[in-house]
Design an enzyme around this catalytic site. Sequence first.
Site, PDB file in Angstrom:
ATOM      1  N   TRP A  99     -20.944  -5.294  10.555  1.00  0.00           N
ATOM      2  CA  TRP A  99     -20.385  -6.239  11.498  1.00  0.00           C
ATOM      3  C   TRP A  99     -21.144  -7.537  11.646  1.00  0.00           C
ATOM      4  O   TRP A  99     -20.632  -8.316  11.237  1.00  0.00           O
ATOM      5  CB  TRP A  99     -19.571  -5.802  12.797  1.00  0.00           C
ATOM      6  CG  TRP A  99     -18.609  -4.650  12.421  1.00  0.00           C
ATOM      7  CD1 TRP A  99     -18.548  -3.326  12.900  1.00  0.00           C
ATOM      8  CD2 TRP A  99     -17.461  -4.585  11.590  1.00  0.00           C
ATOM      9  NE1 TRP A  99     -17.550  -2.397  12.502  1.00  0.00           N
ATOM     10  CE2 TRP A  99     -16.768  -3.432  11.535  1.00  0.00           C
ATOM     11  CE3 TRP A  99     -16.797  -5.825  10.945  1.00  0.00           C
ATOM     12  CZ2 TRP A  99     -15.473  -3.316  11.034  1.00  0.00           C
ATOM     13  CZ3 TRP A  99     -15.505  -5.581  10.331  1.00  0.00           C
ATOM     14  CH2 TRP A  99     -14.910  -4.093  10.152  1.00  0.00           C
ATOM     15  N   ASP A 166     -20.316 -10.045  19.887  1.00  0.00           N
ATOM     16  CA  ASP A 166     -18.990  -9.315  19.543  1.00  0.00           C
ATOM     17  C   ASP A 166     -18.897  -7.912  20.049  1.00  0.00           C
ATOM     18  O   ASP A 166     -19.895  -7.085  19.863  1.00  0.00           O
ATOM     19  CB  ASP A 166     -19.203  -9.143  17.900  1.00  0.00           C
ATOM     20  CG  ASP A 166     -18.315  -8.022  17.148  1.00  0.00           C
ATOM     21  OD1 ASP A 166     -17.347  -7.639  18.014  1.00  0.00           O
ATOM     22  OD2 ASP A 166     -18.309  -7.796  16.147  1.00  0.00           O
ATOM     23  N   LYS A 190      -9.996  -1.131  19.633  1.00  0.00           N
ATOM     24  CA  LYS A 190     -10.860   0.056  19.870  1.00  0.00           C
ATOM     25  C   LYS A 190     -10.800   0.421  21.510  1.00  0.00           C
ATOM     26  O   LYS A 190     -10.379   1.378  21.740  1.00  0.00           O
ATOM     27  CB  LYS A 190     -12.483  -0.214  19.733  1.00  0.00           C
ATOM     28  CG  LYS A 190     -12.763  -0.244  18.356  1.00  0.00           C
ATOM     29  CD  LYS A 190     -12.598  -1.196  17.453  1.00  0.00           C
ATOM     30  CE  LYS A 190     -12.906  -0.889  16.044  1.00  0.00           C
ATOM     31  NZ  LYS A 190     -13.462  -2.001  15.347  1.00  0.00           N
TER      32      LYS A 190
HETATM   33  C1  LIG Z   1     -13.896  -3.120  14.198  1.00  0.00           C
HETATM   34  C2  LIG Z   1     -14.779  -4.317  14.515  1.00  0.00           C
HETATM   35  C3  LIG Z   1     -14.806  -5.406  13.776  1.00  0.00           C
HETATM   36  C4  LIG Z   1     -13.571  -5.827  13.136  1.00  0.00           C
HETATM   37  O1  LIG Z   1     -12.563  -6.114  13.653  1.00  0.00           O
HETATM   38  P1  LIG Z   1     -11.146  -6.663  13.078  1.00  0.00           P
HETATM   39  O2  LIG Z   1     -10.278  -6.757  14.291  1.00  0.00           O
HETATM   40  O3  LIG Z   1     -10.840  -5.775  12.177  1.00  0.00           O
HETATM   41  O4  LIG Z   1     -11.530  -7.973  12.603  1.00  0.00           O
HETATM   42  C5  LIG Z   1     -15.730  -6.231  13.908  1.00  0.00           C
HETATM   43  N1  LIG Z   1     -16.914  -5.916  15.004  1.00  0.00           N
HETATM   44  C6  LIG Z   1     -16.983  -4.841  15.538  1.00  0.00           C
HETATM   45  C7  LIG Z   1     -18.075  -4.498  16.247  1.00  0.00           C
HETATM   46  C8  LIG Z   1     -15.725  -3.716  15.363  1.00  0.00           C
HETATM   47  O5  LIG Z   1     -16.064  -2.587  15.835  1.00  0.00           O
END
Ligand SMILES: *Cc1c(COP(=O)(O)O)cnc(C)c1O
Length: 357
Positions: A99, A166, A190
């Site tokens: 990511w 993030d 999540k």
């Molecule tokens: C799942 C995830 C993403 C991607 O998220 P989307 O909503 O599908 O764009 C980005 N960063 C992390 C750390 C993730 O776990």
Amino acid sequence: MKKHNFSAGPSILANEVIASTAEAVLDLNGTGLSVMEISHRGKDFQAVMDEAVALFKEVLGVPDGYEVLFLGGGASMQFCMVPYNLLKKKAAYLETGSWAKKAIKEAKLFGPVDIVASSADKNFSYIPDSYEIPDDADYFHVTTNNTIFGTEILEDIDSPVPLVADMSSDIFSRPFDVSKYGIIYGGAQKNLGPAGVAFVVIRKDILGKVERNIPSMLDYRVHIENGSMFNTPPCLPIFTVRETLKWLKKIGGVSRMQEINTGKAGLLYDAIDNSRIFMGTAEKKSRSVMNVCFVMKEEYKDFEADFLSFAQERGMVGVKGHRSVGGFRASIYNAMPVESVQALIDVMKEFEETKVK
Ligand SMILES: *Cc1c(COP(=O)(O)O)cnc(C)c1O
């Protein structure tokens, strides 16, 4: 059979959150209308949005000077919105997984990117701990929890420039100091709700410094001015996020959540460390409390496929590891009960005792 949902995302939500969402899908507060068929600008939905924002701030401890936005486009949209709105001269990134790499790729479209440290040399199995953050960067970006590789940054980093995080897969899993961050963002799917909405916590004074023209939909200031209603927001996911935040507050907030989460992760990591056949893939000091990645030791590799079907037959869902790590990954997010973690441990022991001589 009861299913134990270890999926990495979209992932487990609290039963009562699913139940109250289902109820509002049929009839929102006795209005005779579904939450899916009312105006986002009407008072019923405005109340949902306002409470979701207020609870988000309350439960996380968001100080004055910050805004909370709920936007479409997922965390991946934030990979470009962050540099679009902040990158003037150069950006600094910590490369700790897939990511982070995706976020770096987008930032490079807007200017030079300084990768201050990377754990790519060991397949992202650790969090680099000695690096310097350039004080002439416009911001420093980290991925606090690396969902795919099972590593996590548990301390708030001291950064001389705005810290951007993030937190898709560990938001609300533990208390942290929001005031150390310029932007915190993530997809809801999540720890917070269904897919379709991203949260953004943003310190307002870091905006408005870049010269470039920003399309309205990608400009944080436009979304702030319009209270996340510049266009039609993802109404149903936002409703569920509110329900999750109510649930979280009721069980004791992020401090209580942290106790529960470290308890669950401790049980599972102990079982892995004490096993004859399984081993963890992340370095111990970098281990994630949310995503537990493990494989079979070299001499037992051939049993991996057998274990997956063995676990599946016993109600375990989503324990297959991501292809870039292999083996297994148990995502044990906030809504995962300790009983499910124990059930997985029991299945691992049963397999070890009965199938692997
Ligand atoms: C799942 C995830 C993403 C991607 O998220 P989307 O909503 O599908 O764009 C980005 N960063 C992390 C750390 C993730 O776990």
